[in-house]
Scaffold this active site. Structure first.
Site, PDB file in Angstrom:
ATOM      1  CB  CYS A 187     -22.544  27.239  52.556  1.00 43.00           C
ATOM      2  SG  CYS A 187     -22.342  25.467  52.719  1.00 43.00           S
ATOM      3  CG  HIS A 209     -18.225  26.932  55.046  1.00 45.50           C
ATOM      4  ND1 HIS A 209     -18.450  26.284  56.235  1.00 45.50           N
ATOM      5  CD2 HIS A 209     -19.134  26.409  54.163  1.00 45.50           C
ATOM      6  CE1 HIS A 209     -19.436  25.405  56.081  1.00 45.50           C
ATOM      7  NE2 HIS A 209     -19.859  25.466  54.843  1.00 45.50           N
TER       8      HIS A 209
HETATM    9  N1  LIG Z   1     -26.061  24.788  57.017  1.00 50.91           N
HETATM   10  C1  LIG Z   1     -25.565  25.402  55.970  1.00 50.91           C
HETATM   11  O1  LIG Z   1     -24.460  26.005  55.980  1.00 50.91           O
HETATM   12  C2  LIG Z   1     -26.306  25.408  54.696  1.00 50.91           C
HETATM   13  C3  LIG Z   1     -25.875  26.212  53.685  1.00 50.91           C
HETATM   14  C4  LIG Z   1     -26.554  26.219  52.469  1.00 50.91           C
HETATM   15  C5  LIG Z   1     -27.659  25.400  52.338  1.00 50.91           C
HETATM   16  N2  LIG Z   1     -28.069  24.601  53.366  1.00 50.91           N
HETATM   17  C6  LIG Z   1     -29.248  23.775  53.152  1.00 50.91           C
HETATM   18  O2  LIG Z   1     -30.333  24.243  53.951  1.00 50.91           O
HETATM   19  C7  LIG Z   1     -31.170  23.154  54.314  1.00 50.91           C
HETATM   20  C8  LIG Z   1     -31.332  23.092  55.832  1.00 50.91           C
HETATM   21  O3  LIG Z   1     -30.065  22.995  56.460  1.00 50.91           O
HETATM   22  P1  LIG Z   1     -29.900  23.119  58.036  1.00 50.91           P
HETATM   23  O4  LIG Z   1     -28.448  23.204  58.245  1.00 50.91           O
HETATM   24  O5  LIG Z   1     -30.777  24.194  58.603  1.00 50.91           O
HETATM   25  O6  LIG Z   1     -30.486  21.696  58.522  1.00 50.91           O
HETATM   26  P2  LIG Z   1     -31.054  21.285  59.946  1.00 50.91           P
HETATM   27  O7  LIG Z   1     -30.463  22.127  61.024  1.00 50.91           O
HETATM   28  O8  LIG Z   1     -30.898  19.816  60.036  1.00 50.91           O
HETATM   29  O9  LIG Z   1     -32.646  21.634  59.859  1.00 50.91           O
HETATM   30  C9  LIG Z   1     -33.520  20.959  58.984  1.00 50.91           C
HETATM   31  C10 LIG Z   1     -34.911  21.603  59.068  1.00 50.91           C
HETATM   32  O10 LIG Z   1     -35.788  20.932  58.152  1.00 50.91           O
HETATM   33  C11 LIG Z   1     -36.993  20.584  58.841  1.00 50.91           C
HETATM   34  N3  LIG Z   1     -37.646  19.413  58.279  1.00 50.91           N
HETATM   35  C12 LIG Z   1     -37.180  18.136  58.221  1.00 50.91           C
HETATM   36  N4  LIG Z   1     -38.123  17.312  57.703  1.00 50.91           N
HETATM   37  C13 LIG Z   1     -39.205  18.098  57.406  1.00 50.91           C
HETATM   38  C14 LIG Z   1     -40.506  17.847  56.871  1.00 50.91           C
HETATM   39  N5  LIG Z   1     -40.886  16.611  56.528  1.00 50.91           N
HETATM   40  N6  LIG Z   1     -41.359  18.909  56.697  1.00 50.91           N
HETATM   41  C15 LIG Z   1     -40.985  20.139  57.067  1.00 50.91           C
HETATM   42  N7  LIG Z   1     -39.787  20.441  57.621  1.00 50.91           N
HETATM   43  C16 LIG Z   1     -38.892  19.430  57.778  1.00 50.91           C
HETATM   44  C17 LIG Z   1     -36.514  20.320  60.246  1.00 50.91           C
HETATM   45  O11 LIG Z   1     -37.618  20.341  61.127  1.00 50.91           O
HETATM   46  P3  LIG Z   1     -37.624  19.421  62.485  1.00 50.91           P
HETATM   47  O12 LIG Z   1     -36.807  20.212  63.490  1.00 50.91           O
HETATM   48  O13 LIG Z   1     -39.066  19.365  62.805  1.00 50.91           O
HETATM   49  O14 LIG Z   1     -37.012  18.113  62.139  1.00 50.91           O
HETATM   50  C18 LIG Z   1     -35.572  21.501  60.445  1.00 50.91           C
HETATM   51  O15 LIG Z   1     -36.306  22.671  60.716  1.00 50.91           O
HETATM   52  C19 LIG Z   1     -30.513  21.914  53.688  1.00 50.91           C
HETATM   53  O16 LIG Z   1     -31.110  21.714  52.425  1.00 50.91           O
HETATM   54  C20 LIG Z   1     -29.068  22.331  53.526  1.00 50.91           C
HETATM   55  O17 LIG Z   1     -28.436  21.617  52.509  1.00 50.91           O
HETATM   56  C21 LIG Z   1     -27.432  24.602  54.546  1.00 50.91           C
END
Ligand SMILES: NC(=O)c1ccc[n+]([C@@H]2O[C@H](COP(=O)([O-])OP(=O)(O)OC[C@H]3O[C@@H](n4cnc5c(N)ncnc54)[C@H](OP(=O)(O)O)[C@@H]3O)[C@@H](O)[C@H]2O)c1
Length: 344
Positions: free
Chosen positions: A130, A242
């Site tokens: 990000c 950010h």
């Molecule tokens: N947030 C940011 O600013 C940002 C920016 C760039 C990249 N990212 C990346 O994007 C990704 C997600 O971030 P987030 O902020 O959205 O995280 P988050 O809110 O914690 O959400 C994680 C997601 O992954 C799912 N998940 C977990 N275990 C799984 C499995 N075994 N099979 C399928 N789905 C599964 C979760 O489903 P459940 O609800 O069922 O657990 C949820 O939908 C990460 O890799 C992060 O590094 C985030």
């Protein structure tokens, strides 16, 4: 005939934002499928004015799906993306699992859209960290004009960058301060409410954190391997958005006024830079918006050809979901993929 799109991690911060952005931008999808872990099977998420039932990714067959927007974390992506790619479904991944793989293009459409053609090697495209996404959107037009030599960036990163549990931790700790409850850090290493933490991701041998390393490795991969980048990444008690303090040293002369004019015309950038009270952007105002905002542009007299600026963007949008959807749009608009249904 439209595309079939799967959102892996549809219940997460980024996944939900992806669904909103696909609907907002009228992405040419005939069908959108929401996937998450088994825990979320049967729960519902919104997609425009529709409601989608979440399916467990482990039971889903990707054979007739065209694009998978993946935001389920690095471990899941490492295991699943190659399998999904092998089924002929292009994965656009949000984690850091594939960003540094020479056979996987790392794309910010405003910066290096042409590099996307490399996706056919693994059927995987990576979305940057990000902090890097908003940084390179602001650096690219300035680099084209005056050639950047070195960048010093300090980030002020919101808790939503750490996922939905991190947002809950800031909320709960803030509440605990007011009602005098004890504060137990869980997701963060120290208290985040009314505090800042100079530590994101794990420590590396040289004393930098992985988050700081990502900014330099990804900037080099997307913009120019010759640019020197150093970073300090800090978590701040902001929910979304950010911010970055960016110091840039150029090869050639560039004034603050020239930089302002270049950035005003640059794709994805919005300059808000009045030298008066409130004449700048804050992360709170960037939440829910698509732009990379640039404020406080000024010359740095301590180096030759130096500039300072303040760069802010919604980390869940340009830093993640929006950029992912924009990559999918490049694939579609350039005719690099066609719907499997049409071929059937
Ligand atoms: N947030 C940011 O600013 C940002 C920016 C760039 C990249 N990212 C990346 O994007 C990704 C997600 O971030 P987030 O902020 O959205 O995280 P988050 O809110 O914690 O959400 C994680 C997601 O992954 C799912 N998940 C977990 N275990 C799984 C499995 N075994 N099979 C399928 N789905 C599964 C979760 O489903 P459940 O609800 O069922 O657990 C949820 O939908 C990460 O890799 C992060 O590094 C985030």
């Amino acid at each position: 005939m439209g595309f079939k799109i799967a959102i892996a991690g549809a219940t997460g911060n980024v996944g939900r934002e992806m669904l909103d952005i696909l609907a907002e931008r009228g992405f040419p999808a005939d069908e959108v499928v929401a996937l998450a872990s088994r825990r979320s099977q049967g729960t519902e998420v919104s997609f425009g004015d529709k409601t989608l039932k979440v399916q467990a990714m482990e039971n889903y067959d990707f054979s007739d799906t065209d694009i998978c927007l993946m935001s389920a974390g690095g471990t899941i992506s490492k295991e699943w993306s190659p399998r999904i790619g092998a089924k002929g479904c292009v994965v656009i991944d949000n984690s850091s699992a594939w960003r540094y793989d020479a056979d996987v293009p790392l794309i910010v459409p405003e910066v290096n859209a042409d590099a996307i053609t490399g996706f056919t090697k693994k059927n995987i495209i990576a979305n940057p960290n990000c902090s890097t996404a908003q940084l390179v959107v602001a650096l690219k037009p300035l680099h084209d004009h005056a050639k950047i030599k070195r960048v010093v960036v300090s980030t002020y990163q919101s808790v939503s960058g750490g996922g939905k549990d991190a947002m809950e931790e800031l909320f709960n700790q803030t509440r605990a301060v007011f009602v005098n409850d004890p504060i137990e850090p869980e997701k963060f290493t120290k208290r985040i409410a009314f505090n800042v933490i100079p530590h994101i991701d794990s420590f590396m041998e040289d004393g930098y954190t992985k988050e700081e390393w990502k900014v330099l490795a990804e900037t080099k991969k997307m913009l120019d391997p010759k640019i020197k980048v150093t970073c300090t990444a800090v978590r701040v008690p902001v929910f979304i958005g950010h911010s970055e303090s960016v110091n840039i040293e150029f090869e050639n002369e560039i004034t603050a006024e020239e930089a302002r004019n270049i950035l005003r015309e640059a794709p994805g950038c919005l300059v808000i830079d009045k030298q008066e009270d409130g004449g700048y952007i804050t992360p709170y105002e960037s939440a829910g918006e698509d732009a990379t905002y640039i404020s406080r542009i000024r010359e740095d007299a301590t180096v030759e050809n130096g500039l300072n600026m303040w760069v802010v963007s919604d980390n869940l949008r340009k830093g993640a979901a929006l950029n992912t959807v924009q990559i999918a749009e490049v694939l579609v608009n350039r005719g690099l993929i066609s719907p499997k249904k049409a071929a059937a």
